[in-house]
Scaffold this motif. Structure first.
Motif, PDB file in Angstrom:
ATOM      1  N   GLY A   1     -45.537 -18.527  11.000  1.00 49.48           N
ATOM      2  CA  GLY A   1     -46.373 -19.602  11.507  1.00 49.48           C
ATOM      3  C   GLY A   1     -45.557 -20.818  11.935  1.00 49.48           C
ATOM      4  O   GLY A   1     -45.864 -21.460  12.947  1.00 49.48           O
ATOM      5  N   VAL A   2     -44.519 -21.134  11.173  1.00 49.27           N
ATOM      6  CA  VAL A   2     -43.650 -22.264  11.511  1.00 49.27           C
ATOM      7  C   VAL A   2     -42.962 -22.017  12.854  1.00 49.27           C
ATOM      8  O   VAL A   2     -42.916 -22.898  13.724  1.00 49.27           O
ATOM      9  CB  VAL A   2     -42.611 -22.488  10.397  1.00 49.27           C
ATOM     10  N   LEU A   3     -42.431 -20.819  13.026  1.00 47.31           N
ATOM     11  CA  LEU A   3     -41.739 -20.476  14.273  1.00 47.31           C
ATOM     12  C   LEU A   3     -42.691 -20.514  15.463  1.00 47.31           C
ATOM     13  O   LEU A   3     -42.365 -21.062  16.523  1.00 47.31           O
ATOM     14  CB  LEU A   3     -41.096 -19.087  14.139  1.00 47.31           C
TER      15      LEU A   3
ATOM     16  N   VAL B   1     -35.226 -15.891  19.471  1.00 37.44           N
ATOM     17  CA  VAL B   1     -35.811 -16.545  20.646  1.00 37.44           C
ATOM     18  C   VAL B   1     -35.692 -18.060  20.503  1.00 37.44           C
ATOM     19  O   VAL B   1     -35.275 -18.759  21.442  1.00 37.44           O
ATOM     20  CB  VAL B   1     -37.298 -16.140  20.817  1.00 37.44           C
ATOM     21  N   ALA B   2     -36.037 -18.574  19.313  1.00 42.46           N
ATOM     22  CA  ALA B   2     -36.000 -20.022  19.082  1.00 42.46           C
ATOM     23  C   ALA B   2     -34.579 -20.572  19.212  1.00 42.46           C
ATOM     24  O   ALA B   2     -34.370 -21.659  19.766  1.00 42.46           O
ATOM     25  CB  ALA B   2     -36.577 -20.343  17.707  1.00 42.46           C
ATOM     26  N   LYS B   3     -33.602 -19.830  18.725  1.00 45.76           N
ATOM     27  CA  LYS B   3     -32.212 -20.287  18.807  1.00 45.76           C
ATOM     28  C   LYS B   3     -31.727 -20.303  20.257  1.00 45.76           C
ATOM     29  O   LYS B   3     -31.060 -21.250  20.689  1.00 45.76           O
ATOM     30  CB  LYS B   3     -31.319 -19.379  17.958  1.00 45.76           C
TER      31      LYS B   3
ATOM     32  N   PRO C   1     -33.747 -18.147   9.312  1.00 49.32           N
ATOM     33  CA  PRO C   1     -35.176 -18.131   9.631  1.00 49.32           C
ATOM     34  C   PRO C   1     -35.982 -19.072   8.745  1.00 49.32           C
ATOM     35  O   PRO C   1     -35.636 -19.328   7.600  1.00 49.32           O
ATOM     36  CB  PRO C   1     -35.570 -16.664   9.379  1.00 49.32           C
ATOM     37  N   MET C   2     -37.083 -19.604   9.317  1.00 48.72           N
ATOM     38  CA  MET C   2     -37.948 -20.532   8.586  1.00 48.72           C
ATOM     39  C   MET C   2     -38.634 -19.840   7.415  1.00 48.72           C
ATOM     40  O   MET C   2     -39.181 -18.756   7.562  1.00 48.72           O
ATOM     41  CB  MET C   2     -39.028 -21.084   9.523  1.00 48.72           C
ATOM     42  N   THR C   3     -38.584 -20.474   6.261  1.00 50.37           N
ATOM     43  CA  THR C   3     -39.301 -19.948   5.094  1.00 50.37           C
ATOM     44  C   THR C   3     -40.044 -21.096   4.423  1.00 50.37           C
ATOM     45  O   THR C   3     -40.078 -22.206   4.936  1.00 50.37           O
ATOM     46  CB  THR C   3     -38.307 -19.325   4.080  1.00 50.37           C
ATOM     47  N   LYS C   4     -40.621 -20.816   3.266  1.00 43.13           N
ATOM     48  CA  LYS C   4     -41.333 -21.874   2.551  1.00 43.13           C
ATOM     49  C   LYS C   4     -40.336 -22.940   2.072  1.00 43.13           C
ATOM     50  O   LYS C   4     -39.181 -22.630   1.785  1.00 43.13           O
ATOM     51  CB  LYS C   4     -42.056 -21.282   1.342  1.00 43.13           C
ATOM     52  N   PRO C   5     -40.768 -24.197   2.015  1.00 43.51           N
ATOM     53  CA  PRO C   5     -39.862 -25.257   1.541  1.00 43.51           C
ATOM     54  C   PRO C   5     -39.496 -25.055   0.079  1.00 43.51           C
ATOM     55  O   PRO C   5     -40.264 -24.535  -0.709  1.00 43.51           O
ATOM     56  CB  PRO C   5     -40.674 -26.540   1.735  1.00 43.51           C
TER      57      PRO C   5
END
Length: 253
Positions: A47-49, A232-234, A245-249
């Motif tokens: 969801g963050v990505l 893709v984001a990079k 990769p984005m994970t929970k804080p």
């Protein structure tokens, strides 16, 4: 603080009433679904990505004069968007044969089409989002002929923008889907791009290797979905190239 009123919850996003009239808060979930929700999972960080990538693409559309509902990103998972009346169609633009089109027409995946082909599906999960024609759309009043002319123009302009952006970072835009909404300004109505643009709604292949960098990774069990979306984001500069990769804080003592 008063609890926000939920307006709608879909497979990948939840919509809440916005802080001002005519606005909506769009929350991106980690849920991943495929095959009309027959396959489900929760992919941490997805969801963050998608929030960050959709912000990138919608902002790009605004910069080239393509109207859309995006206003601003609020935090890692939420963005403020303009409320609109969604036309009940998925608008699909195909540059190469893949997915359902390849199966339907007996084509090899990856075959370049002679020109971009725009298809329409009725937004109805219970029916499996069936393919419909402009004749169906006109007969059932889902959109007028003027709407369809404007939708086609918007879809092809989005395609030109996305294909160019992706080509610049070594990615082939195979196909994508968008939704279109109506907004009213007095007696005037216009159409805008709505929902999201992310690897959830696009097919993206590496130009050199053909590696899939979209939700087909989840559909076909090809590896880590967050790794694919992070790539893709990079490449687009949305994430630093050295980041994970984005994970929970996590709390830091």
């Amino acid at each position: 603080m008063a609890r926000r009123k939920k307006i709608y919850e879909g497979k990948a996003k939840t919509l809440y009433e916005g802080p001002e009239p005519g606005t909506i808060v769009q929350y991106f979930k980690d849920d991943a679904t495929a095959f009309n929700a027959e396959k489900k999972d929760v992919i941490e960080g997805k969801g963050v990505l998608n929030n960050m990538l959709s912000e990138y693409f919608m902002t790009g559309l605004t910069n080239v004069g393509i109207p859309n509902h995006f206003m601003k990103r609020l935090n890692m998972r939420e963005q403020l968007v303009r409320a609109c009346e969604i036309i009940p169609l998925e608008v699909i633009v195909r540059n190469y044969a893949a997915g359902s089109m390849a199966k339907r027409l007996g084509m090899d995946e990856g075959t370049q089409l002679p020109r971009p082909i725009v298809e329409y599906c009725l937004k109805n999960d219970k029916l499996g989002d069936p393919l419909v024609t402009e004749e169906h759309i006109a007969a059932f009043g889902w959109a007028t002929q003027q709407d369809m002319d404007d939708i086609l123009s918007l879809a092809l302009r989005v395609n030109d923008f996305l294909a160019g952006v992706m080509y610049g970072v070594g990615i082939k835009l195979i196909d994508f889907k968008i939704e279109i909404g109506r907004v009213y300004e007095g007696d005037f109505m216009r159409l805008i791009v709505a929902d999201e643009i992310s690897p959830d709604s696009c097919r993206l292949w590496d130009i050199e290797t053909g590696q899939k960098l979209d939700k087909d990774v989840f559909r076909r069990d090809l590896g880590s979905l967050t790794d694919a979306y992070s790539e893709v984001a990079k490449r687009l500069g949305v994430m630093p190239k050295a980041s994970t990769p984005m994970t929970k804080p996590h709390l830091i003592n």
